[in-house]
Design an enzyme around this catalytic site. Structure first.
Site, short mmCIF file in Angstrom:
data_model
loop_
_atom_site.label_atom_id
_atom_site.label_comp_id
_atom_site.label_asym_id
_atom_site.label_seq_id
_atom_site.Cartn_x
_atom_site.Cartn_y
_atom_site.Cartn_z
N ASP A 1 1.59 35.93 47.43
CA ASP A 1 2.81 36.68 47.72
C ASP A 1 4.00 36.18 46.90
O ASP A 1 5.15 36.46 47.24
CB ASP A 1 3.16 36.57 49.21
CG ASP A 1 2.45 37.62 50.05
OD1 ASP A 1 1.74 38.45 49.48
OD2 ASP A 1 2.61 37.59 51.29
N ASP B 1 -4.28 26.67 53.81
CA ASP B 1 -2.95 26.80 53.23
C ASP B 1 -2.94 26.19 51.84
O ASP B 1 -3.85 25.43 51.46
CB ASP B 1 -1.90 26.12 54.11
CG ASP B 1 -1.52 26.97 55.32
OD1 ASP B 1 -1.96 28.13 55.38
OD2 ASP B 1 -0.79 26.46 56.20
N ASP C 1 -1.62 23.80 50.26
CA ASP C 1 -1.67 22.36 49.97
C ASP C 1 -2.90 21.69 50.58
O ASP C 1 -3.02 20.47 50.53
CB ASP C 1 -0.41 21.69 50.50
CG ASP C 1 -0.22 21.88 51.99
OD1 ASP C 1 -0.39 23.02 52.45
OD2 ASP C 1 0.12 20.92 52.69
N ASP D 1 -0.99 32.25 64.01
CA ASP D 1 -2.22 31.52 64.28
C ASP D 1 -2.43 31.30 65.78
O ASP D 1 -3.51 31.53 66.32
CB ASP D 1 -2.23 30.18 63.53
CG ASP D 1 -0.89 29.45 63.62
OD1 ASP D 1 -0.02 29.85 64.43
OD2 ASP D 1 -0.69 28.50 62.86
#
Length: 533
Positions: A136, A195, A197, A289
């Protein structure tokens, strides 16, 4: 503590030097003190003591359960069937379930290579895995870099898809939802979210997928986080203490008893049929989540937490990044609680005890009471009783209960036990923002849907920052001063001085320490400081 007279605010030693303004303030104070301040403060003390007892009871319950789980060895491998997936000569690779890996990212210049590289390095039959990079990013340079990285891995035979949208509706939830609409996803049995990282070990799928394959009632397998930068600064050490308790105790107990806990949004594997039955991803709160986990649990799906499977990731190491993250993590659950209370209470598929666990324990005590009592009691009510000695706090409420709660929290990270005092002060400072965010979520006000992606520095930028800071260091005052923290610190310092001069409860020891913590955060002197060129 010496009692103040009912006709004067300041001690007699101050009377001779008091000016007209102080005298007027004293008169006003006396007019509202007995009929308004004292009753309100007593009510506040009572409510805070009740909330403290609720929080202590929750901590003791969690401690008892986790001890029993460890003593009797009731880990996930004992409770559920687990068998490694083996090769089948007749079926070939089709014996392995099809797995989708989703990596949502947004302008992740510093870490995109780490996450994509780790996902592409997962050990699994190459024709039974699809890696989906959901980008995005709004920076065209970063988008080009991410696409080049995907193309590079694709040239090595990795089945990797680079997917973009023409908007950011729904933020992360919107990206994940859009990613599930692609035709090739229909062939997949499970979806893993990492995610940007997060860096899983190559054997991640071998250690998680078998739980889903052999136990059809399981909808989610959540793994633990391993922090690569926990030793970077004192602020990351404090975060490690809080999150280690969350994983070591809260997640483990939820998995072992009610088979329910909040999905952490990453480093987890979902059964796609469970995800779809729950209604898929929704962007109605900033904790998509947790929203999905609650809805799936209400459908009867069970969750498993694997504490021995750890995925490397990065803690936010700048103060602003951490504040934005904590706002989202505090506001979102409170807002979700508001939206789902009735749905949980009237659900027919789960038993009464699980409803009580979700409503009372998971949401009310941990996501609402814990934040409010930490700030209101320790940073507002206790300091105010110094100025209003008519209101007394029992020693068990002011000392014993907080000490027991703190010690029970500290068991998650024994290596940081010597930092306990720093952790207490830091958590109390952050409770200011968590409390504010909790009320915003409950009232659905202001910044309730604010979403700021947590900034990651990455190893490369940290190296550059260190080199740059040795040459030139400047900062903008406006970016470093935080008025709420400075104002609260000033109030605590004033109460500490007053208690030192005229009190006998020795609250000033705590008040000065806490005031110093608020001042330190108030001037931005905490966490990694990124200098301006």
């Amino acid at each position: 503590m010496d009692r103040l007279s009912t006709t004067t605010l300041l001690p007699e030693t101050f009377q001779g030097t008091r000016d007209d303004v102080t005298e007027q303030i004293g008169v006003i104070w006396q007019q509202i003190k007995a009929p308004v301040i004292v009753p309100l403060l007593r009510l506040s003390v009572f409510l805070c003591l009740v909330m403290s007892v609720m929080l202590l009871a929750e901590k003791v319950y969690l401690a008892i359960v986790i001890v029993l789980v460890k003593l009797f060895g009731r880990g996930p491998h004992k409770r559920y069937r687990f068998e490694p997936i083996r090769d089948d000569l007749e079926l070939g690779n089709s014996a392995y379930p099809m797995v989708l890996i989703q990596i949502p990212m947004y302008n992740e210049r510093e870490v995109y290579q780490l996450s994509i590289g780790a996902a592409c390095g997962l050990s699994w039959p190459s024709d039974r895995i699809i890696i989906q990079v959901l980008d995005d990013s709004t920076d065209p340079v970063i988008k080009d870099l991410v696409q080049l990285e995907c193309d590079r891995w694709a040239s090595k035979g990795i089945n990797i898809k680079y997917e973009i949208r023409d908007n950011r509706h729904g933020y992360k939830a919107g990206a994940l939802k859009e990613g599930m609409k692609h035709e090739y996803v229909k062939d997949c049995d499970y979806v893993v979210i990492f995610d940007a990282d997060f860096q899983p070990e190559p054997d991640f799928l071998w250690r998680t997928i078998p739980f889903l394959v052999h136990n059809p009632e399981i909808g989610l397998v959540q793994t633990r986080w391993k922090f690569v930068n926990a030793d970077e600064c004192l602020m990351t050490r404090m975060q490690e203490m809080s999150l280690d308790y969350h994983f070591t105790v809260e997640q483990e107990v939820g998995s072992s008893t009610y088979a329910f806990f909040g999905f952490n949004g990453t480093a987890g594997v979902w059964r796609i049929s469970a995800l779809n039955e729950a209604g898929g991803w929704k962007d109605r709160t900033t904790v998509e989540d947790m929203d999905l986990a609650v809805r799936a649990s209400l459908k009867g799906w069970k969750f498993v937490f694997l504490g021995d499977v750890r995925v490397k990731n990065e803690l936010p190491s700048t103060l602003n990044a951490y504040r934005y993250q904590q706002h989202r993590w505090s506001c979102g659950p409170a807002n979700l609680f508001r939206k789902m209370f009735k749905e949980i209470a009237t659900n027919k598929k789960v038993n009464l005890w699980k409803k009580i666990h979700v409503i009372y324990s998971f949401f009310f005590v941990r996501k609402v009471v814990a934040h409010i009592v930490t700030f209101v009691f320790y940073c507002v009510v206790i300091p105010t009783t110094v100025l209003v000695p008519e209101v007394q706090i029992p020693k068990w409420g002011a000392v014993y209960i907080p000490s027991m709660i703190t010690l029970l929290n500290a068991v998650g990270t024994l290596r940081s036990l010597h930092l306990l005092v720093f952790w207490i002060c830091f958590e109390n400072v952050m409770s200011l923002h968590r409390t504010k965010a909790t009320f915003i979520g409950l009232l659905e006000a202001g910044r309730v849907n604010e979403w700021v992606v947590t900034e990651k520095l990455g190893e490369g930028l940290k190296t550059k920052t260190a080199a740059k800071s040795t040459k030139k260091f400047r900062f903008r005052i406006g970016e470093r001063l935080h008025l709420l923290e400075l104002g609260t610190g000033a109030y605590l310092f004033f109460c500490g001085c007053y208690d030192l001069a005229f009190g006998n409860n020795h609250y000033f020891i705590y008040l000065f320490l806490q005031a110093f913590a608020f001042f330190t955060v108030g001037v931005g002197y905490v966490g990694t400081i990124v200098p301006h060129a």
